[in-house]
Scaffold this motif. Structure first.
Motif, PDB file in Angstrom:
ATOM      1  N   TYR A 197      -2.098   2.197   9.789  1.00  0.00           N
ATOM      2  CA  TYR A 197      -0.687   1.856   9.976  1.00  0.00           C
ATOM      3  C   TYR A 197       0.109   3.104  10.321  1.00  0.00           C
ATOM      4  N   VAL A 198       1.122   2.910  11.129  1.00  0.00           N
ATOM      5  CA  VAL A 198       2.164   3.925  11.324  1.00  0.00           C
ATOM      6  C   VAL A 198       3.406   3.428  10.600  1.00  0.00           C
ATOM      7  N   VAL A 199       4.001   4.298   9.799  1.00  0.00           N
ATOM      8  CA  VAL A 199       5.175   3.933   9.004  1.00  0.00           C
ATOM      9  C   VAL A 199       6.332   4.861   9.353  1.00  0.00           C
ATOM     10  N   PHE A 200       7.478   4.283   9.619  1.00  0.00           N
ATOM     11  CA  PHE A 200       8.722   5.039   9.791  1.00  0.00           C
ATOM     12  C   PHE A 200       9.592   4.767   8.567  1.00  0.00           C
ATOM     13  N   ALA A 201      10.110   5.829   7.973  1.00  0.00           N
ATOM     14  CA  ALA A 201      10.916   5.679   6.756  1.00  0.00           C
ATOM     15  C   ALA A 201      11.993   6.753   6.726  1.00  0.00           C
ATOM     16  N   THR A 202      12.969   6.551   5.853  1.00  0.00           N
ATOM     17  CA  THR A 202      14.019   7.541   5.649  1.00  0.00           C
ATOM     18  C   THR A 202      14.113   7.875   4.168  1.00  0.00           C
ATOM     19  N   GLU A 203      14.684   9.030   3.882  1.00  0.00           N
ATOM     20  CA  GLU A 203      14.869   9.444   2.494  1.00  0.00           C
ATOM     21  C   GLU A 203      16.119   8.834   1.893  1.00  0.00           C
ATOM     22  N   ASN A 204      17.016   8.362   2.743  1.00  0.00           N
ATOM     23  CA  ASN A 204      18.257   7.755   2.283  1.00  0.00           C
ATOM     24  C   ASN A 204      18.315   6.305   2.719  1.00  0.00           C
ATOM     25  N   GLU A 205      18.953   5.484   1.919  1.00  0.00           N
ATOM     26  CA  GLU A 205      19.067   4.076   2.246  1.00  0.00           C
ATOM     27  C   GLU A 205      19.848   3.907   3.548  1.00  0.00           C
ATOM     28  N   PRO A 206      19.284   3.144   4.495  1.00  0.00           N
ATOM     29  CA  PRO A 206      19.994   2.946   5.771  1.00  0.00           C
ATOM     30  C   PRO A 206      21.375   2.331   5.564  1.00  0.00           C
TER      31      PRO A 206
ATOM     32  N   LEU B  84       0.827  -1.203   0.000  1.00  0.00           N
ATOM     33  CA  LEU B  84       0.000   0.000   0.000  1.00  0.00           C
ATOM     34  C   LEU B  84       0.862   1.254   0.000  1.00  0.00           C
ATOM     35  N   PHE B  85       1.892   1.264   0.848  1.00  0.00           N
ATOM     36  CA  PHE B  85       2.775   2.428   0.960  1.00  0.00           C
ATOM     37  C   PHE B  85       3.596   2.629  -0.310  1.00  0.00           C
ATOM     38  N   VAL B  86       4.185   1.559  -0.810  1.00  0.00           N
ATOM     39  CA  VAL B  86       5.109   1.660  -1.943  1.00  0.00           C
ATOM     40  C   VAL B  86       4.378   1.915  -3.253  1.00  0.00           C
ATOM     41  N   ASN B  87       3.267   1.234  -3.475  1.00  0.00           N
ATOM     42  CA  ASN B  87       2.599   1.281  -4.779  1.00  0.00           C
ATOM     43  C   ASN B  87       1.432   2.277  -4.820  1.00  0.00           C
ATOM     44  N   GLN B  88       0.364   2.025  -4.085  1.00  0.00           N
ATOM     45  CA  GLN B  88      -0.788   2.925  -4.148  1.00  0.00           C
ATOM     46  C   GLN B  88      -0.467   4.336  -3.647  1.00  0.00           C
ATOM     47  N   LEU B  89       0.369   4.431  -2.611  1.00  0.00           N
ATOM     48  CA  LEU B  89       0.697   5.735  -2.039  1.00  0.00           C
ATOM     49  C   LEU B  89       2.049   6.262  -2.506  1.00  0.00           C
ATOM     50  N   LYS B  90       2.620   5.612  -3.507  1.00  0.00           N
ATOM     51  CA  LYS B  90       3.778   6.112  -4.254  1.00  0.00           C
ATOM     52  C   LYS B  90       5.002   6.396  -3.380  1.00  0.00           C
ATOM     53  N   GLY B  91       5.240   5.502  -2.431  1.00  0.00           N
ATOM     54  CA  GLY B  91       6.367   5.702  -1.527  1.00  0.00           C
ATOM     55  C   GLY B  91       7.614   4.942  -1.908  1.00  0.00           C
ATOM     56  N   SER B  92       7.747   4.560  -3.173  1.00  0.00           N
ATOM     57  CA  SER B  92       8.872   3.720  -3.588  1.00  0.00           C
ATOM     58  C   SER B  92      10.214   4.429  -3.455  1.00  0.00           C
ATOM     59  N   GLY B  93      10.217   5.760  -3.400  1.00  0.00           N
ATOM     60  CA  GLY B  93      11.476   6.488  -3.266  1.00  0.00           C
ATOM     61  C   GLY B  93      11.937   6.641  -1.830  1.00  0.00           C
ATOM     62  N   LEU B  94      11.163   6.114  -0.890  1.00  0.00           N
ATOM     63  CA  LEU B  94      11.521   6.172   0.520  1.00  0.00           C
ATOM     64  C   LEU B  94      11.908   4.779   1.012  1.00  0.00           C
ATOM     65  N   TYR B  95      12.735   4.729   2.029  1.00  0.00           N
ATOM     66  CA  TYR B  95      13.219   3.462   2.556  1.00  0.00           C
ATOM     67  C   TYR B  95      12.490   3.151   3.865  1.00  0.00           C
ATOM     68  N   LEU B  96      11.749   2.056   3.864  1.00  0.00           N
ATOM     69  CA  LEU B  96      10.972   1.665   5.037  1.00  0.00           C
ATOM     70  C   LEU B  96      11.872   1.179   6.164  1.00  0.00           C
ATOM     71  N   GLU B  97      11.584   1.649   7.372  1.00  0.00           N
ATOM     72  CA  GLU B  97      12.276   1.147   8.557  1.00  0.00           C
ATOM     73  C   GLU B  97      11.366   0.228   9.367  1.00  0.00           C
ATOM     74  N   LYS B  98      10.169   0.747   9.723  1.00  0.00           N
ATOM     75  CA  LYS B  98       9.240  -0.031  10.538  1.00  0.00           C
ATOM     76  C   LYS B  98       7.808   0.283  10.111  1.00  0.00           C
ATOM     77  N   ILE B  99       6.930  -0.714  10.274  1.00  0.00           N
ATOM     78  CA  ILE B  99       5.502  -0.529  10.051  1.00  0.00           C
ATOM     79  C   ILE B  99       4.769  -1.116  11.253  1.00  0.00           C
ATOM     80  N   TYR B 100       3.858  -0.332  11.827  1.00  0.00           N
ATOM     81  CA  TYR B 100       3.037  -0.795  12.932  1.00  0.00           C
ATOM     82  C   TYR B 100       1.575  -0.793  12.500  1.00  0.00           C
ATOM     83  N   ALA B 101       0.875  -1.901  12.736  1.00  0.00           N
ATOM     84  CA  ALA B 101      -0.569  -1.952  12.502  1.00  0.00           C
ATOM     85  C   ALA B 101      -1.271  -1.312  13.697  1.00  0.00           C
ATOM     86  N   ILE B 102      -2.317  -0.520  13.409  1.00  0.00           N
ATOM     87  CA  ILE B 102      -3.045   0.202  14.451  1.00  0.00           C
ATOM     88  C   ILE B 102      -4.472  -0.330  14.545  1.00  0.00           C
TER      89      ILE B 102
END
Length: 235
Positions: free
Chosen positions: A220-229, A14-32
């Motif tokens: 969901y709560v998503v933590f991400a960075t703009e640069n690859e960890p 959902l984050f990467v495709n529908q919400l176009k977050g492919s340019g961000l690097y995921l760190e953590k995802i929490y279901a709420i």
């Protein structure tokens, strides 16, 4: 454990495709799961569905179509393309879509626990005094003030949205929606914007304005960075 892995995969997709977050690097995802907000959301969805079905002239207006404005039509068509990705909206009156909100590490858990209502009072809002979301994670990241980017992915009831082309700094009477409540007969506002949040037909991003907290359900709560960890060196 298998269920949790599937849930994480769905959230990432959902984050990467529908919400176009492919340019961000995921760190953590929490279901709420917030039972109070879930019950409120379900009740609101039923209420909006019923109102739109019984009294479309009051709750499902499309009076903007009376004036042949190609810019407003373009905004509406862009919204339609987005909602058609989600099969659950087929033959529905009240449309529900995933949308994303950028926030801070200090605020994120309070919002998930208590809801979004206080955010509507922070400022007047360029496109109406409400709670702001987008379908573009990179745009939401501009509003995340923490060192790492913090997002809340929500289900939002857009219902019947008003397609906005009004400029927030317009001075003519009725030419701006800044600080105004939602348009009567509509359940949200939808606008195409550039990276500075200004109206833009050749848009890069969009904004969704929601006016009732009960139209929002954090998923969901998503933590991400703009640069690859950085990878830790192997010992």
């Amino acid at each position: 454990n298998h269920v949790l892995k599937n849930e994480a995969a769905l959230a990432e997709d959902l984050f990467v495709n529908q919400l176009k977050g492919s340019g961000l690097y995921l760190e953590k995802i929490y279901a709420i799961f917030n039972k109070r907000l879930q019950i409120s959301f379900d009740m609101e969805l039923r209420k909006v569905e019923n109102k739109m079905r019984v009294s479309p002239g009051l709750f499902k207006k499309q009076d903007w179509k009376k004036t042949a404005n190609s810019a407003r039509k373009n905004v509406y068509e862009t919204y339609q393309k987005y909602i058609q990705q989600f099969s659950w909206n087929k033959n529905r009156e009240a449309i529900v879509v995933p949308a994303i909100h950028g926030t801070s590490e200090d605020a994120v858990w309070s919002i998930c626990a208590n809801g979004f209502a206080t955010l509507a009072t922070v400022d007047s809002g360029w496109y109406g005094q409400g709670m702001y979301f987008t379908t573009h994670a990179p745009y939401a990241s501009l509003y995340s003030t923490s060192r790492r980017k913090v997002f809340i992915i929500c289900s939002v009831i857009t219902g019947n949205p008003y397609p906005v082309i009004e400029k927030p700094n317009a001075v003519e009477p009725g030419a701006s929606l800044m600080g105004h409540p939602g348009k009567p007969g509509y359940q949200s506002h939808y606008v195409l914007v550039n990276e500075k949040g200004a109206p833009e037909q050749n848009h890069v991003y969009d904004e969704i304005v929601i006016f009732q907290e009960s139209q929002i359900l954090p998923l969901y709560v998503v933590f991400a960075t703009e640069n690859e960890p950085k990878q830790e060196p192997r010992s």
